[in-house]
Design an enzyme around this catalytic site. Structure first.
Site, PDB file in Angstrom:
ATOM      1  N   ARG A 191       9.582 -17.777   8.189  1.00 34.70           N
ATOM      2  CA  ARG A 191      10.575 -17.685   9.271  1.00 34.70           C
ATOM      3  C   ARG A 191      11.874 -18.385   8.874  1.00 34.70           C
ATOM      4  NH1 ARG A 191       6.496 -20.567  13.344  1.00 34.70           N
ATOM      5  NH2 ARG A 191       5.082 -19.549  11.878  1.00 34.70           N
ATOM      6  N   LYS A 228      -1.343 -25.819   1.272  1.00 36.73           N
ATOM      7  CA  LYS A 228      -2.458 -24.999   1.745  1.00 36.73           C
ATOM      8  C   LYS A 228      -3.758 -25.440   1.099  1.00 36.73           C
ATOM      9  CE  LYS A 228      -0.097 -20.559   2.474  1.00 36.73           C
ATOM     10  NZ  LYS A 228      -0.401 -20.450   3.909  1.00 36.73           N
TER      11      LYS A 228
HETATM   12  N1  BES Z   1       2.287 -16.677   4.109  1.00 37.65           N
HETATM   13  C1  BES Z   1       1.698 -17.369   5.195  1.00 37.65           C
HETATM   14  C2  BES Z   1       0.992 -16.437   6.185  1.00 37.65           C
HETATM   15  C3  BES Z   1      -0.214 -15.691   5.669  1.00 37.65           C
HETATM   16  C4  BES Z   1      -1.483 -16.164   5.898  1.00 37.65           C
HETATM   17  C5  BES Z   1      -0.074 -14.474   5.039  1.00 37.65           C
HETATM   18  C6  BES Z   1      -2.575 -15.455   5.470  1.00 37.65           C
HETATM   19  C7  BES Z   1      -1.163 -13.758   4.598  1.00 37.65           C
HETATM   20  C8  BES Z   1      -2.414 -14.244   4.827  1.00 37.65           C
HETATM   21  C9  BES Z   1       2.756 -18.138   5.988  1.00 37.65           C
HETATM   22  O1  BES Z   1       3.839 -18.588   5.255  1.00 37.65           O
HETATM   23  C10 BES Z   1       2.086 -19.348   6.549  1.00 37.65           C
HETATM   24  O2  BES Z   1       1.599 -20.127   5.787  1.00 37.65           O
HETATM   25  N2  BES Z   1       2.070 -19.455   7.874  1.00 37.65           N
HETATM   26  C11 BES Z   1       1.455 -20.545   8.522  1.00 37.65           C
HETATM   27  C12 BES Z   1       2.318 -20.946   9.685  1.00 37.65           C
HETATM   28  C13 BES Z   1       1.851 -22.179  10.400  1.00 37.65           C
HETATM   29  C14 BES Z   1       2.063 -23.403   9.527  1.00 37.65           C
HETATM   30  C15 BES Z   1       2.625 -22.328  11.694  1.00 37.65           C
HETATM   31  C16 BES Z   1       0.093 -20.103   9.008  1.00 37.65           C
HETATM   32  O3  BES Z   1      -0.019 -19.002   9.528  1.00 37.65           O
HETATM   33  O4  BES Z   1      -0.860 -20.868   8.854  1.00 37.65           O
HETATM   34 ZN    ZN Z   2       3.489 -20.510   4.350  1.00 38.87          ZN
END
Ligand code: BES
Ligand code: ZN
Ligand code: ZN
Length: 506
Positions: A359, A285
């Site tokens: 997921r 990230k």
């Molecule tokens: N934990 C994150 C989602 C999240 C984002 C929670 C902001 C709280 C605030 C999740 O694991 C994630 O990183 N999801 C990705 C999925 C994508 C790679 C398909 C996302 O939403 O960017």
């Molecule tokens: Zn994530």
């Protein structure tokens, strides 16, 4: 942190001795009623003057503090606005008491009383109002100071709130409302604490230890599956996510069986995403706001707190809580884009983005949950950034395969002031999840990111009635509100408990 003690007593609030009495008034209330009227008389019409001069108007969350100079049994009276009469909701009272608590704390008062409001929203019961007020008080009082060594910025906690009921009938309702509001308030406090602890402390191992302490205190059965157990079972998805971290994963299972639960009763099963920190893994990230990912365990914390609350409330039911727990890190052994994982269900997943780890761990958590043949299966997860984009801060994303269960969850959310908004779970979207090499891939490409994540989960729940709640929108607040602090909010906890209450109590 310690939870404020809230109690119900019979009496007229204006006649009781207290350091501070809260009077709730709605906007445009021209003639003072009941408690407010008698206090006004004792103060020689002072409250009426405040209203006439518009120094207090009753706007939502407005507060005015009055010192009574020995003229009333209360040393101070705090007027608190609940907003316009026609816009009154249960949440108006939660917010009003949350705002009151902050003003009370500023006055360095540590116990106060409140009179039941003279105006209530249409159809609301004294039980509901009392529950909302207890919640607002406990949650508005929340502070997280575990890592402060300078007590300078710490406001004194309020220890006690007393709600007065006019007669026995009302007292009975208020007492039950306080009992429920204390349970939901304490549960949310627990979630906020668990999510506020940094990830170097709140590891999967520590979460399992917290679960152990809670299980012991609440009298629920705890099972913790270790890495080798997961290997034997074939939980390849959870193990895959955990590979990049030095912290071992834990698969935590809590089982509560109320005394009055029927022996054969199929359980309600709750599954909560418990990523103690989400770096994104190899699909790292950006560093901006990454610290907020210590709260990527909110779903799991909420499930844990809900099981504790069900036990404390002695709900007559059978309840299972499942927390697949891991840390998502980009270590040398971490899974990489293109890797294929075999899940507990037998289905294979091509990992195209290691940041879509929620997921993955949930696929194993949900597959495990189906072994209980659940009467209702609910998962709750900070699952997608797309949820934040679609819904902002004020709605939880809801998906499900069963209209009845969705309606029950929707109602519980409304009652709890943690509202859900339904999103489509149409199979057309599944083409976005197709993989060239495995049964499916873990990302759905552009468009409908919250939907493709939910659809992914749906492949692991069999035909059981199931609801998925995406709380990425609500788990973290970037500003302080009446009873919601900046940071982890614990939103979703009260919804889950309310759903269980509605299922089991009148
Ligand atoms: N934990 C994150 C989602 C999240 C984002 C929670 C902001 C709280 C605030 C999740 O694991 C994630 O990183 N999801 C990705 C999925 C994508 C790679 C398909 C996302 O939403 O960017
Ligand atoms: Zn994530
Ligand atoms: Zn995550």
């Amino acid at each position: 942190m310690n939870v404020m003690h809230v109690e119900a007593k019979q009496g007229r609030a204006d006649k009781e001795v207290t350091d501070l009495l809260v009077l709730l008034l709605s906007q445009g209330e021209t003639s003072l009623k009941q408690e407010a009227a008698s206090i006004n008389a004792l103060l020689g019409g002072h409250l009426q003057t405040l209203l006439e001069q518009r120094e207090f108007e009753g706007k939502a969350n407005e507060t005015v503090l009055v010192h009574t100079q020995g003229k009333t049994p209360a040393k101070r009276v705090l007027l608190v606005g609940v907003g316009a009469k026609k816009e009154l909701r249960l949440d108006s009272f939660r917010q009003a008491i949350g705002s009151a608590v902050k003003r009370v704390r500023q006055a360095k008062v540590t116990s106060f009383t409140v009179a039941m409001p003279s105006t209530m929203p249409r159809g609301a019961t004294a039980l509901e109002i009392a529950q909302a007020m207890a919640e607002g008080a406990i949650l508005g009082n929340y502070q997280f100071n575990e890592y402060r060594t300078d007590n300078g910025s710490k406001a004194p906690d309020i220890e006690r709130l007393t709600l007065y009921g006019a007669d026995r009938q009302q007292l009975r309702q208020i007492t039950e409302g306080v009992r429920r509001g204390t349970a939901t308030g304490a549960a949310t406090t627990l979630v906020r604490d668990l999510c506020n602890h940094p990830s170097n402390v709140m590891t999967p191992t520590r979460v399992a230890l917290e679960a152990k302490a809670i299980a012991k205190e609440a009298g629920v059965t705890l099972t913790v599956l270790e890495q080798k157990n997961m290997e034997e079972l074939g939980m390849g998805a959870l193990l895959g996510v955990a590979r990049g971290s030095q912290e071992p994963p834990k698969f935590i299972i809590l089982e509560y069986k109320g005394d009055k639960a029927k022996k054969s009763e199929q359980p309600v099963v709750l599954v909560g995403k418990t990523i103690t920190f989400d770096t994104g893994g190899i699909s790292l990230k950006p560093s901006e706001n990454m610290e907020q990912m210590k709260a990527d365990m909110t779903g799991g914390a909420e499930v844990l707190a809900t099981v504790r609350a069900a036990a404390r409330l002695k709900l007559p039911m059978h309840l299972i809580g499942i927390l697949p727990a891991a840390e998502n890190m980009p270590g040398g052994r971490a899974i990489k884009p293109g890797d294929i994982l075999k899940t507990l269900s037998g289905k294979t997943i091509e990992v195209q983005n290691t940041d879509a780890e929620g997921r993955l761990i949930l696929s194993d958590g949900l597959a495990y949950a189906t072994r209980y043949k659940p009467a209702a299966l609910i998962d709750i997860a900070t699952l997608t950034g797309a949820c934040v984009v679609a819904l902002g801060q004020f709605a939880i994303g809801m998906f499900g395969n069963d209209d009845r269960l969705k309606e029950q969850v929707r109602k519980a959310g409304l009652r709890a002031g943690e509202r859900v908004w339904e999103m489509p779970l149409w199979d057309e979207y599944f083409e976005q999840l197709r993989s060239d090499v495995a049964d499916m891939r873990n990302i759905g490409g552009r468009g409908g990111g919250m939907i493709t994540a939910a659809l992914f989960l749906s492949k692991f729940v069999g035909d059981y009635p199931w609801v998925h709640l995406d709380i990425a929108s609500t788990d973290w607040s970037d500003r302080e509100r009446a009873y919601i602090p900046k940071g982890p909010t614990g939103i979703g906890t009260r919804l889950l408990i309310q759903y269980l209450i509605n299922r089991t109590l009148r």
